[in-house]
Design an enzyme around this catalytic site. Structure first.
Site, PDB file in Angstrom:
ATOM      1  N   ASP A  74      24.170  31.975   8.583  1.00 53.46           N
ATOM      2  CA  ASP A  74      25.582  31.740   8.852  1.00 53.46           C
ATOM      3  C   ASP A  74      26.235  33.098   9.113  1.00 53.46           C
ATOM      4  OD1 ASP A  74      28.120  30.503   8.991  1.00 53.46           O
ATOM      5  OD2 ASP A  74      28.446  30.850   6.854  1.00 53.46           O
ATOM      6  N   GLY A  75      27.409  33.096   9.692  1.00 48.44           N
ATOM      7  CA  GLY A  75      28.086  34.352  10.012  1.00 48.44           C
ATOM      8  C   GLY A  75      29.032  34.821   8.916  1.00 48.44           C
TER       9      GLY A  75
END
Length: 309
Positions: free
Chosen positions: A172-173
């Protein structure tokens, strides 16, 4: 002949270029039955059980296939920075003998370990200079994150092991690779405010999150191979969408880090995309996202940022 000791010596010889992963015994092997016994009946019953079953082989756990692929990178080239896997366990040295029996049976190149007899294991992450810590114990993971180490809680999963030899890791970012400032704007002011903020700050790099260092260490390994034949493939799987994608791309470019695939999903369920990518493991801070993902891929929850406040 390659032995765990020679693998460890090779890892130590490459200095800071090596990738060091610390893992707990419950993430590496399936020890849920004995852990339930410990929770129910206490330490003495657990110790007696482990000694009684000392020669009974432990089955692979959720993170076992990942560890196999990580250690397999050492066989590809003498010029590639080595990978070392360290075992950190709340077992005692006495009860830990069963764990090392399993390590020897599966021919895993793991020779270094710390057994803490119930005490937190996270204090030994820094001395071992680990880039990543994986554990089934959320308390140890939280302590590691607060100390600045990339760490994730490995969740129970029924996801099948991937059949490909290539190691595939998905992130995920926000609040994982990057800081959580964007998520804070979204939660406090709404999605429209988030997109306005990202459009206005498109040229300003995002801050680094807890997994920035681990991503950089993976990039060093990837850089030793041509892009088309690299044994590692990475993916960014984020709820962001245009126009919030631009700041992400420019930040990674500023850091000099390669992400092979970038999936901007605009809030869609990540599970099918992770399955299509063929991830060996996925790291996300959102409890909702990890519950969805762990049905299809091995998943690590990163209890960091505003989603876990």
């Amino acid at each position: 002949m390659t032995t765990p000791e020679s693998n460890a010596h090779a890892a130590s010889s490459v200095g800071d270029n090596r990738l060091v992963v610390a893992i707990s015994s419950r993430a590496l092997f399936d020890m849920e039955n004995s852990h339930e016994l410990f929770e129910r009946d206490g330490l003495d019953a657990y110790r007696a059980y482990q000694i009684e079953h000392e020669n009974e082989l432990l089955k692979p756990g959720v993170a076992f296939p990942l560890v196999q692929k990580l250690l397999g990178l050492n066989k590809l080239s003498a010029d590639v920075p080595a990978v070392e896997v360290i075992l950190l366990s709340r077992n005692s040295g006495d009860t830990g003998l069963r764990i090392f029996n399993a390590i020897q049976h599966y021919q895993l190149g793991i020779s270094r370990a710390a057994f803490t007899s119930g005490a937190p294991t996270s204090d030994y992450i820094a001395p071992f200079k680990a880039d990543l810590f994986l554990s089934a114990n959320a308390e140890d993971v939280g302590r590691a994150l607060r100390a600045g180490v990339a760490a994730a809680t490995i969740l129970p999963s029924t996801a099948p092991p991937r059949s490909t030899e290539q190691l595939r890791i998905a992130f995920d970012g926000d609040a994982v690779i990057f800081g959580d400032e964007g998520e804070r704007v979204s939660k406090e002011q709404g999605l429209d405010a988030f997109h306005r903020n990202e459009s206005e700050l498109w040229a300003e790099p995002l801050s680094g999150g807890p997994f920035r260092g681990f991503l950089s260490a993976l990039h060093r390994l990837q850089a030793a191979f041509p892009a088309e034949t690299a044994p590692i493939r990475t993916a960014l799987v984020t709820a962001r969408s245009a126009p919030a994608h631009k700041r992400v791309i420019l930040t990674l470019r500023r850091w000099g880090v390669r992400i092979d695939e970038a999936l901007f999903l605009g809030g869609r369920d990540k599970g099918p995309f992770l399955d299509a990518f063929g991830a060996d493991i996925f790291f996300d801070d959102s409890p909702a996202n990890v519950e969805s993902a762990r049905r299809v891929v091995a998943t690590g929850h990163v209890p960091h940022g505003v989603s876990n406040a």
